[in-house]
Motif scaffolding. Structure first.
Motif, mmCIF file in Angstrom:
data_model
loop_
_atom_site.group_PDB
_atom_site.id
_atom_site.type_symbol
_atom_site.label_atom_id
_atom_site.label_comp_id
_atom_site.label_asym_id
_atom_site.label_seq_id
_atom_site.Cartn_x
_atom_site.Cartn_y
_atom_site.Cartn_z
ATOM 1 N N ALA A 267 7.671 7.090 -13.011
ATOM 2 C CA ALA A 267 7.910 6.727 -11.618
ATOM 3 C C ALA A 267 6.663 6.950 -10.776
ATOM 4 C CB ALA A 267 9.075 7.520 -11.051
ATOM 5 N N LEU A 268 5.983 8.070 -10.999
ATOM 6 C CA LEU A 268 4.759 8.356 -10.252
ATOM 7 C C LEU A 268 3.676 7.328 -10.571
ATOM 8 C CD1 LEU A 268 3.076 10.116 -8.377
ATOM 9 C CD2 LEU A 268 2.617 11.630 -10.326
ATOM 10 N N TYR A 269 3.540 7.008 -11.847
ATOM 11 C CA TYR A 269 2.550 6.019 -12.288
ATOM 12 C C TYR A 269 2.797 4.665 -11.633
ATOM 13 C CZ TYR A 269 0.260 2.790 -15.612
ATOM 14 O OH TYR A 269 -0.486 1.800 -16.193
ATOM 15 N N MET A 270 4.030 4.186 -11.697
ATOM 16 C CA MET A 270 4.357 2.891 -11.112
ATOM 17 C C MET A 270 4.216 2.909 -9.596
ATOM 18 S SD MET A 270 4.945 0.497 -13.204
ATOM 19 C CE MET A 270 5.011 0.379 -14.992
ATOM 20 N N LYS A 271 4.591 3.992 -8.980
ATOM 21 C CA LYS A 271 4.496 4.119 -7.530
ATOM 22 C C LYS A 271 3.037 4.040 -7.080
ATOM 23 C CE LYS A 271 6.566 7.016 -3.913
ATOM 24 N NZ LYS A 271 7.330 8.270 -3.703
ATOM 25 N N LEU A 272 2.158 4.706 -7.825
ATOM 26 C CA LEU A 272 0.738 4.673 -7.505
ATOM 27 C C LEU A 272 0.138 3.285 -7.744
ATOM 28 C CD1 LEU A 272 -0.438 8.129 -8.862
ATOM 29 C CD2 LEU A 272 -0.715 7.301 -6.515
ATOM 30 N N LEU A 273 0.547 2.629 -8.826
ATOM 31 C CA LEU A 273 0.061 1.275 -9.095
ATOM 32 C C LEU A 273 0.414 0.335 -7.945
ATOM 33 C CD1 LEU A 273 0.935 0.828 -12.881
ATOM 34 C CD2 LEU A 273 -1.367 0.852 -11.892
ATOM 35 N N ILE A 274 1.636 0.453 -7.448
ATOM 36 C CA ILE A 274 2.068 -0.387 -6.332
ATOM 37 C C ILE A 274 1.269 -0.053 -5.075
ATOM 38 C CG2 ILE A 274 4.012 -0.890 -4.787
ATOM 39 C CD1 ILE A 274 5.837 -0.349 -7.291
ATOM 40 N N ALA A 275 1.053 1.234 -4.840
ATOM 41 C CA ALA A 275 0.298 1.655 -3.666
ATOM 42 C C ALA A 275 -1.136 1.135 -3.705
ATOM 43 C CB ALA A 275 0.302 3.178 -3.564
ATOM 44 N N VAL A 276 -1.785 1.265 -4.861
ATOM 45 C CA VAL A 276 -3.158 0.796 -5.004
ATOM 46 C C VAL A 276 -3.224 -0.725 -4.864
ATOM 47 C CG1 VAL A 276 -5.089 0.585 -6.621
ATOM 48 C CG2 VAL A 276 -3.887 2.765 -6.393
ATOM 49 N N ARG A 277 -2.242 -1.414 -5.452
ATOM 50 C CA ARG A 277 -2.193 -2.877 -5.345
ATOM 51 C C ARG A 277 -2.115 -3.322 -3.885
ATOM 52 N NH1 ARG A 277 -2.458 -7.316 -4.227
ATOM 53 N NH2 ARG A 277 -1.538 -9.188 -5.164
ATOM 54 N N ASN A 278 -1.442 -2.512 -3.049
ATOM 55 C CA ASN A 278 -1.252 -2.866 -1.648
ATOM 56 C C ASN A 278 -2.242 -2.172 -0.711
ATOM 57 O OD1 ASN A 278 1.463 -4.563 -1.285
ATOM 58 N ND2 ASN A 278 1.733 -3.150 -3.002
ATOM 59 N N ASN A 279 -3.281 -1.619 -1.326
ATOM 60 C CA ASN A 279 -4.373 -1.012 -0.550
ATOM 61 C C ASN A 279 -3.894 0.097 0.391
ATOM 62 O OD1 ASN A 279 -6.453 -2.792 -1.601
ATOM 63 N ND2 ASN A 279 -5.564 -4.391 -0.302
ATOM 64 N N VAL A 280 -2.942 0.874 -0.068
ATOM 65 C CA VAL A 280 -2.495 2.030 0.708
ATOM 66 C C VAL A 280 -3.629 3.045 0.763
ATOM 67 C CG1 VAL A 280 -0.875 3.970 0.781
ATOM 68 C CG2 VAL A 280 -0.072 1.683 0.138
ATOM 69 N N LYS A 281 -3.998 3.449 1.945
ATOM 70 C CA LYS A 281 -5.159 4.327 2.104
ATOM 71 C C LYS A 281 -4.833 5.789 1.805
ATOM 72 C CE LYS A 281 -7.599 0.804 3.304
ATOM 73 N NZ LYS A 281 -8.520 0.211 2.296
ATOM 74 N N ASP A 282 -3.704 6.253 2.299
ATOM 75 C CA ASP A 282 -3.328 7.653 2.111
ATOM 76 C C ASP A 282 -2.342 7.754 0.940
ATOM 77 O OD1 ASP A 282 -2.667 10.310 2.263
ATOM 78 O OD2 ASP A 282 -2.105 10.279 4.385
ATOM 79 N N LEU A 283 -2.891 7.795 -0.267
ATOM 80 C CA LEU A 283 -2.031 7.850 -1.462
ATOM 81 C C LEU A 283 -1.216 9.138 -1.499
ATOM 82 C CD1 LEU A 283 -4.422 6.466 -4.243
ATOM 83 C CD2 LEU A 283 -2.594 5.265 -3.042
ATOM 84 N N ARG A 284 -1.802 10.238 -1.066
ATOM 85 C CA ARG A 284 -1.104 11.529 -1.075
ATOM 86 C C ARG A 284 0.178 11.453 -0.247
ATOM 87 N NH1 ARG A 284 -3.258 17.174 -1.227
ATOM 88 N NH2 ARG A 284 -5.271 16.176 -1.561
ATOM 89 N N SER A 285 0.063 10.960 0.959
ATOM 90 C CA SER A 285 1.220 10.863 1.840
ATOM 91 C C SER A 285 2.253 9.885 1.297
ATOM 92 C CB SER A 285 0.769 10.429 3.233
ATOM 93 O OG SER A 285 1.878 10.252 4.087
ATOM 94 N N PHE A 286 1.800 8.760 0.769
ATOM 95 C CA PHE A 286 2.695 7.733 0.230
ATOM 96 C C PHE A 286 3.513 8.278 -0.934
ATOM 97 C CE2 PHE A 286 3.671 4.142 -2.547
ATOM 98 C CZ PHE A 286 4.199 3.221 -1.656
ATOM 99 N N VAL A 287 2.847 8.971 -1.831
ATOM 100 C CA VAL A 287 3.515 9.485 -3.029
ATOM 101 C C VAL A 287 4.577 10.522 -2.680
ATOM 102 C CG1 VAL A 287 3.120 11.028 -4.998
ATOM 103 C CG2 VAL A 287 1.751 8.971 -4.734
ATOM 104 N N MET A 288 4.359 11.308 -1.665
ATOM 105 C CA MET A 288 5.278 12.389 -1.336
ATOM 106 C C MET A 288 6.511 11.913 -0.571
ATOM 107 S SD MET A 288 3.737 14.709 -2.913
ATOM 108 C CE MET A 288 4.724 16.149 -2.499
#
Length: 297
Positions: A267-288
């Motif tokens: 779940a964490l892996y897929m969540k990060l892949l989606i975030a990076v694909r969408n150019n999310v700047k604050d990955l830490r905040s997004f993941v939490m």
């Protein structure tokens, strides 16, 4: 009640021929009969060990079509990458208003010992309840069929036909985090690191990655000193640590390391892949932030 079937193959959709699992139209027809499928979407077939990002995109689009005129969708899938696909779909369909139920089996339906029939019958019953979200149904040896939250499923061990998921309420909730996101994953920008004795972190070239997921041994521990040197050497790359119930002191790691309790590796892996694909700047905040109930709190 209209149930549409998305048949991708896998063991549940195969026949055992000359020592090999062969994806079978006859198996798809049998599955459709058991669940009483209204329509069958069987144009996308693959053994799940070979799933790539483009296949996930095709699967998502197929489910979108199958969802348009259904009270629920049953998705047959192989066990190898079931947890990865389930997590991806849980995020992609976080706003779904119908049940999307993934079904897998340990043996083809023609095998007397297959758990497939129990899984399919349970899926039909579960869909009739109308509980929205993405779920996985599977029956471990000697047990009843279990209902798993799609983004909490833990990959099965190679030597056993058992599936488990993170404990906690299985409620599927849409927080809105995934709304407006693109789910067509392009390029692997997230590295998964699994510890082993004698691990050589210098083998990892982080220049091509936007983030890393680091898992631990079963106790939640790993060689933190070696990892911390590696993390400190790549201060611009956020590294997300999964350590189960083990909670390390805040000053254990370099500033770019984030501890992520209550979430699976997939779940964490897929969540990060989606975030990076969408150019999310604050990955830490997004993941939490919880997207669909993937974080057990």
């Amino acid at each position: 009640m209209k149930i549409n079937l998305v048949a991708t193959g896998g063991t549940i959709g195969s026949r055992y021929i000359n020592g090999e699992f062969v994806i079978s139209d006859a198996a798809t027809a049998q599955i459709a009969s058991v669940i009483g499928a209204n329509k069958v979407f069987g144009e996308f077939k693959i053994h799940s060990a070979g799933v790539e990002f483009a296949d996930l995109d095709t699967l998502r689009k197929t489910i979108e079509k199958a969802s348009s005129d259904a009270d629920g969708v049953a998705v047959t899938h192989g066990t190898d990458t079931l947890a990865f696909s389930a997590s991806y779909l849980a995020f992609a369909f976080a706003s779904t208003q119908i049940p999307i139920v993934m079904c897998a089996a340990d043996k083809p339906l023609t095998d007397d010992d297959s758990n497939g029939f129990d899984v399919l019958n349970a899926a039909k019953s579960f869909i009739s309840r109308g509980e929205r979200g993405v779920f996985v149904l599977y029956k471990n040896p000697g047990e009843v069929v279990r209902i798993h939250h799609g983004a909490r499923l833990i990959p099965a061990h190679m030597h056993e036909n058992f599936y488990f998921s993170l404990s906690g309420n299985n409620v599927f909730k849409d927080s809105g985090l995934m709304r407006g996101m693109s789910f067509d994953l392009k390029g692997n920008k997230v590295l998964c690191i699994i510890p082993y004795v004698g691990m050589d972190y210098s083998a990892y070239d982080m220049s091509a990655y936007s983030a890393a997921v680091h898992v631990a041994y079963h106790s939640g521990r790993f060689n933190t000193a070696a990892f911390n040197k590696f993390a400190a050497a790549h201060p611009e790359t956020p590294m997300f640590v999964l350590s189960g119930d083990k909670k390390y002191a805040a000053d254990t790691f370099a500033p770019n390391v984030v501890q992520c309790p209550g979430i699976t590796q997939t779940a964490l892996y897929m969540k990060l892949l989606i975030a990076v694909r969408n150019n999310v700047k604050d990955l830490r905040s997004f993941v939490m932030k919880n997207a669909c109930g993937e974080i057990v709190v």
